[in-house]
Structure formats: structure tokens, C-alpha cells
Design a protein around this motif. Structure first.
Motif, PDB file in Angstrom:
ATOM      1  N   UNK A   1      31.088   8.112  11.784  1.00 39.99           N
ATOM      2  CA  UNK A   1      29.661   8.084  11.648  1.00 39.99           C
ATOM      3  C   UNK A   1      29.038   7.165  11.044  1.00 39.99           C
ATOM      4  N   UNK A   2      28.519   6.075  11.385  1.00 37.16           N
ATOM      5  CA  UNK A   2      28.122   5.148  10.509  1.00 37.16           C
ATOM      6  C   UNK A   2      27.210   4.980   9.716  1.00 37.16           C
ATOM      7  N   UNK A   3      27.056   4.960   8.549  1.00 35.40           N
ATOM      8  CA  UNK A   3      25.306   4.918   7.599  1.00 35.40           C
ATOM      9  C   UNK A   3      24.710   4.520   8.108  1.00 35.40           C
ATOM     10  N   UNK A   4      23.528   5.012   7.271  1.00 33.53           N
ATOM     11  CA  UNK A   4      21.692   4.485   8.087  1.00 33.53           C
ATOM     12  C   UNK A   4      21.709   3.635   6.753  1.00 33.53           C
ATOM     13  N   UNK A   5      21.118   2.875   7.581  1.00 34.76           N
ATOM     14  CA  UNK A   5      20.708   1.646   6.544  1.00 34.76           C
ATOM     15  C   UNK A   5      18.735   2.313   5.204  1.00 34.76           C
ATOM     16  N   UNK A   6      19.942   1.623   4.570  1.00 38.72           N
ATOM     17  CA  UNK A   6      18.982   2.228   2.983  1.00 38.72           C
ATOM     18  C   UNK A   6      17.255   1.595   3.046  1.00 38.72           C
ATOM     19  N   UNK A   7      16.521   3.694   3.534  1.00 43.43           N
ATOM     20  CA  UNK A   7      14.905   3.194   3.207  1.00 43.43           C
ATOM     21  C   UNK A   7      14.534   2.503   2.119  1.00 43.43           C
ATOM     22  N   UNK A   8      13.821   1.398   2.254  1.00 42.77           N
ATOM     23  CA  UNK A   8      12.738   1.711   0.632  1.00 42.77           C
ATOM     24  C   UNK A   8      10.830   1.979   1.287  1.00 42.77           C
TER      25      UNK A   8
ATOM     26  N   UNK B   1      -1.767   0.831   1.921  1.00 41.33           N
ATOM     27  CA  UNK B   1      -1.029   2.146   2.548  1.00 41.33           C
ATOM     28  C   UNK B   1      -0.102   2.001   1.893  1.00 41.33           C
ATOM     29  N   UNK B   2       0.967   1.843   2.887  1.00 42.90           N
ATOM     30  CA  UNK B   2       2.614   1.451   2.644  1.00 42.90           C
ATOM     31  C   UNK B   2       3.435   1.262   3.338  1.00 42.90           C
ATOM     32  N   UNK B   3       4.335   0.619   2.856  1.00 42.25           N
ATOM     33  CA  UNK B   3       5.575  -0.070   4.006  1.00 42.25           C
ATOM     34  C   UNK B   3       6.917   0.752   3.771  1.00 42.25           C
ATOM     35  N   UNK B   4       7.099   1.273   5.024  1.00 41.72           N
ATOM     36  CA  UNK B   4       8.774   1.655   4.780  1.00 41.72           C
ATOM     37  C   UNK B   4       9.605   0.314   5.432  1.00 41.72           C
TER      38      UNK B   4
ATOM     39  N   UNK C   1      14.178  -2.904  10.104  1.00 34.49           N
ATOM     40  CA  UNK C   1      12.564  -2.746  10.452  1.00 34.49           C
ATOM     41  C   UNK C   1      12.112  -1.975   9.198  1.00 34.49           C
ATOM     42  N   UNK C   2      10.828  -2.520   9.474  1.00 34.07           N
ATOM     43  CA  UNK C   2       9.430  -2.475   8.515  1.00 34.07           C
ATOM     44  C   UNK C   2       8.090  -1.725   9.020  1.00 34.07           C
ATOM     45  N   UNK C   3       7.680  -0.882   8.666  1.00 35.95           N
ATOM     46  CA  UNK C   3       6.572  -0.378   8.953  1.00 35.95           C
ATOM     47  C   UNK C   3       5.469   0.295   8.448  1.00 35.95           C
ATOM     48  N   UNK C   4       4.557  -0.027   8.469  1.00 36.09           N
ATOM     49  CA  UNK C   4       3.432   0.028   7.857  1.00 36.09           C
ATOM     50  C   UNK C   4       2.374   1.053   8.483  1.00 36.09           C
ATOM     51  N   UNK C   5       2.440   2.080   7.044  1.00 37.91           N
ATOM     52  CA  UNK C   5       1.703   3.386   7.123  1.00 37.91           C
ATOM     53  C   UNK C   5       0.202   3.330   6.806  1.00 37.91           C
TER      54      UNK C   5
END
Length: 62
Positions: free
Chosen positions: A1-8, A24-27, A32-36
């Protein structure tokens, strides 16, 4: 199984310095980048917590 990319996770301002700035918060990960926005943070966090519980239980049952 491949490793998921590290999220910050970062505190982030969308449209920084502008009249319509939203704090807000940026994941962020490698892919990818997700703004919450603040009003969505609690719902997002609750879903992540429930998902973590689910997958932790799945691993224990293997």
C-alpha cells in the motif's frame, strides 16, 4: 500500500488585507490545498474525528 501525502494545517487568511478577508484554516499536502472557513471548522473537525474513530476501529478488528 502506498503512503498518503503528509498533510499540514495552517491558520490562514483568504484575501489577506482586503475588505472581504476571511480568516480560517488551510489544509495543505503535496497534491492539494483546502481552505476551511470559520463557520465550517467545527463540522469539518467533527467529521474528521468520526472518520478517525471509524478507521481506528477497523484496524483493531483486522
Amino acid at each position: 500500500m502506498s503512503k498518503a501525502p503528509e498533510a499540514k494545517i495552517f491558520r490562514y487568511s483568504w484575501n489577506h488585507g482586503k475588505r472581504d478577508e476571511i480568516k480560517g484554516v488551510l489544509l495543505r499536502s503535496d497534491t492539494m490545498r483546502i481552505f476551511v472557513a470559520p463557520e465550517q471548522l467545527r463540522t469539518f473537525a467533527d467529521y474528521l474525528h468520526d472518520s478517525a474513530d471509524y478507521y481506528e476501529e477497523q484496524q483493531e478488528n483486522e
